[in-house]
Design a protein around this motif. Sequence first.
Motif, mmCIF file in Angstrom:
data_model
loop_
_atom_site.group_PDB
_atom_site.id
_atom_site.type_symbol
_atom_site.label_atom_id
_atom_site.label_comp_id
_atom_site.label_asym_id
_atom_site.label_seq_id
_atom_site.Cartn_x
_atom_site.Cartn_y
_atom_site.Cartn_z
ATOM 1 N N UNK A 193 27.205 19.048 19.345
ATOM 2 C CA UNK A 193 26.585 17.729 19.171
ATOM 3 C C UNK A 193 25.278 17.752 18.400
ATOM 4 N N UNK A 194 24.761 18.922 18.051
ATOM 5 C CA UNK A 194 23.480 18.962 17.329
ATOM 6 C C UNK A 194 23.386 20.221 16.491
ATOM 7 N N UNK A 195 22.736 20.082 15.353
ATOM 8 C CA UNK A 195 22.529 21.232 14.468
ATOM 9 C C UNK A 195 21.462 22.151 15.055
ATOM 10 N N UNK A 196 21.441 23.409 14.635
ATOM 11 C CA UNK A 196 20.383 24.310 15.099
ATOM 12 C C UNK A 196 18.984 23.761 14.808
ATOM 13 N N UNK A 197 18.811 23.106 13.671
ATOM 14 C CA UNK A 197 17.505 22.547 13.325
ATOM 15 C C UNK A 197 17.071 21.454 14.292
ATOM 16 N N UNK A 198 17.978 20.563 14.623
ATOM 17 C CA UNK A 198 17.632 19.477 15.558
ATOM 18 C C UNK A 198 17.403 20.017 16.968
ATOM 19 N N UNK A 199 18.184 21.001 17.355
ATOM 20 C CA UNK A 199 17.972 21.620 18.663
ATOM 21 C C UNK A 199 16.600 22.277 18.689
ATOM 22 N N UNK A 200 16.244 22.956 17.609
ATOM 23 C CA UNK A 200 14.928 23.584 17.533
ATOM 24 C C UNK A 200 13.806 22.577 17.677
ATOM 25 N N UNK A 201 13.958 21.434 17.057
ATOM 26 C CA UNK A 201 12.944 20.376 17.162
ATOM 27 C C UNK A 201 12.839 19.882 18.599
ATOM 28 N N UNK A 202 13.971 19.666 19.248
ATOM 29 C CA UNK A 202 13.944 19.231 20.651
ATOM 30 C C UNK A 202 13.276 20.274 21.541
ATOM 31 N N UNK A 203 13.579 21.548 21.301
ATOM 32 C CA UNK A 203 12.980 22.613 22.111
ATOM 33 C C UNK A 203 11.472 22.717 21.871
ATOM 34 N N UNK A 204 11.042 22.506 20.635
ATOM 35 C CA UNK A 204 9.602 22.531 20.349
ATOM 36 C C UNK A 204 8.886 21.357 21.008
#
Length: 142
Positions: A37-48
């Motif tokens: 459901x999410x790209x690695x980039x978007x997941x990274x943003x959420x985690x940050x």
Amino acid sequence: MASQQNLKPGLLAGLLGYRLRVAQQAVFRDFAHAIPEASPGRVGILLLIDANPGVTQSRLAQAVGIDRSTLVGVLHALQSRDLIERRRGEDRRTNGLWLTRAGRTLVVSLKHRIRVHERRVAARLSAAERNQLLDLLQKLGE
């Protein structure tokens, strides 16, 4: 037609960039399967944002290495899914970014699936090799 696996890599076999790219593609394929459901980039943003509640858009853009205008589009997409919210900063010139309740719930799920994904990706490495690889990648990225 021969597949890439049947081709001799020639000079490519000794190039760091090539080896990093091939490894990245393998990791991203597994990531896409684990977290569709999410790209690695978007997941990274959420985690940050999860790790840095209230982070400004400027600081976040700098941290992920993209320009602010590109980040704005990503943030709009995350906000439209009710995963993040913008709140006016203390100086009223900046907006802080926060996870919503839905965003926090998603991040809990993502963290679990990322741990499973990481174990699968690193399964052929010993703990020492994994740590060494992380150290070497950190060194290359500096």
